[in-house]
Scaffold this active site. Sequence first.
Site, PDB file in Angstrom:
ATOM      1  CB  SER A   1     -23.263 -32.140 -48.419  1.00 23.98           C
ATOM      2  OG  SER A   1     -22.040 -32.428 -49.709  1.00 23.98           O
ATOM      3  CE  LYS A   2     -27.096 -25.704 -51.737  1.00 25.01           C
ATOM      4  NZ  LYS A   2     -28.229 -26.176 -52.834  1.00 25.01           N
ATOM      5  NE  ARG A   3     -18.373 -31.143 -50.530  1.00 25.41           N
ATOM      6  CZ  ARG A   3     -18.277 -32.489 -49.897  1.00 25.41           C
ATOM      7  NH1 ARG A   3     -17.567 -33.385 -50.792  1.00 25.41           N
ATOM      8  NH2 ARG A   3     -18.600 -32.688 -48.733  1.00 25.41           N
TER       9      ARG A   3
ATOM     10  N   GLY B   1     -24.834 -31.534 -55.809  1.00 30.99           N
ATOM     11  CA  GLY B   1     -25.920 -30.954 -56.648  1.00 30.99           C
ATOM     12  C   GLY B   1     -27.079 -30.527 -55.755  1.00 30.99           C
TER      13      GLY B   1
END
Length: 502
Positions: free
Chosen positions: A264-266, A268
């Site tokens: 996910s976005k977390r 990067g």
Amino acid sequence: MSQDPALDPALPVRVRFAPSPTGQLHIGGARTAIYNWAFARATGGSFILRIEDTDPERSTAENTQVVLRSLRWLGLDWDEGPEVGGALGPYFQSQRGDSYQAALETLKARDAAYPCFCTVAALDAKRKAAEEAGGGYAGYDRTCRGLEAHEAAKRIAAGEPFVWRLKVPRERGAIEFNDAVYGPVSFPSEVMDDMVLVRSDGSPTYNFAVVCDDANMRISHVIRGDDHLSNTPRQILVYEALGAAVPTFAHLSMILGANGKKLSKRHGATSVEEYRDRGYLPDTLVNFLALLGWSLDGETTIIDRETLAHSFSLARVTKKDALFDEVKLDWMNGTYIRGLDAGAWAALAEPWLCQAGADPAGIAADPGWYEKLYPLVSERLVRLDEIPDKLAYMFWGPRVNLDEASVAKVLTKEGTDAETVLRGLRGLLADESLTWECEPLQEACRALAETLGIKVKGLFQPLRVAVCGNMVSPPLFESIELLDRKDVLARIDQTLKDVFHG
Ligand code: GLU
């Protein structure tokens, strides 16, 4: 051509990538696209791109462009779809309303769909009551399934809102299919309620539209993320209701980040264009993503596009979750960068060369000069976005940006006499009879070190700082050769002035 158990020789392979254009193309979607593309190429089949733009708020023209641009950048060409056309279009769901209407008529004629007038409030109340009773909600209770046709027609004529539901055959047992990746899969019939096909506003639901499209586009294999696995039994029921052939399904496992959680976005960057902007090559990304769940032989890691397009098979796709390993991605990108020829490198590197200070018109006018920068950095680049940092000094003209730490360590450290060294170099390099090429420059500098009675390094390092600004620049004399003599002299003058006030 590869041998694949999922292949029926009588059926032409037709696969599709069917993104909902709701923003960036994520790498999970990109992997799905790559597998579909590679499977089509390896089997001599067709790769179809269909845009599932049924959400009017999120499916904007710009979002569609992002998807097309990302696929093009990856080098995935489609045989039918937007901007290409094809006999079974249109390839935007938003333009296929008539075909959904026609499919509904087919279902009605086959007594496989019925209108349902239950209100959302009534359904919610039933769901709540069932949940409170502790048994859980078993799906729609088929209240309207028993309505007489004339009664339903009357209510429709009176303007009562209604949806169309699938009439799942009562005798239909477990829904089973042989997934080309997961193997045999079975869903009990009880969990399949009479789902909505067409909403009260006339729009088709995802499960209805996708089956209509896949059937009408004669899709032979549905290769997609396993987030759709639970939709598959529902879709099979729709194929059966339409009397259409059920394609082979192949569901792809999840991609996990380094922490073992779904990417996910977390973690990067997650979209194709973010990876592009960070300086990864399209070839790297295609190779890397292809290996997230597929392997050529269990060990080869560098697999070019042609090999992939020739050798891909669903039989070698694993159902194990795939780990997105950034370290491996960087390693692979460095490998691909080293494998480029200078011309290809200069073309790919252009945005970052411009960030480093190059003038686009200059690149167009003298591409050969820029190609000569490639050997300066080819062994050291992991990503193209490191170019501005590594090559900015080539674009400073007569100025040098001196790195303070390098100045302290090389030029002003006690016990060194860098000023004398730089003055000597200034005189040497100003001599027009010295050929401005790597070898003679280096030889002359070595001779100067000898004359001054110092080690070669004691001369090269001050020169490096004065010309490139720091101690860790790419090869020195190869760089100097590409710079103008007058700029090199000006940089030495500036260093003498700034550091030694001379
Ligand atoms: N449009 C769906 C999505 O983006 C894909 C549908 C499918 O592959 O069946 O998730």
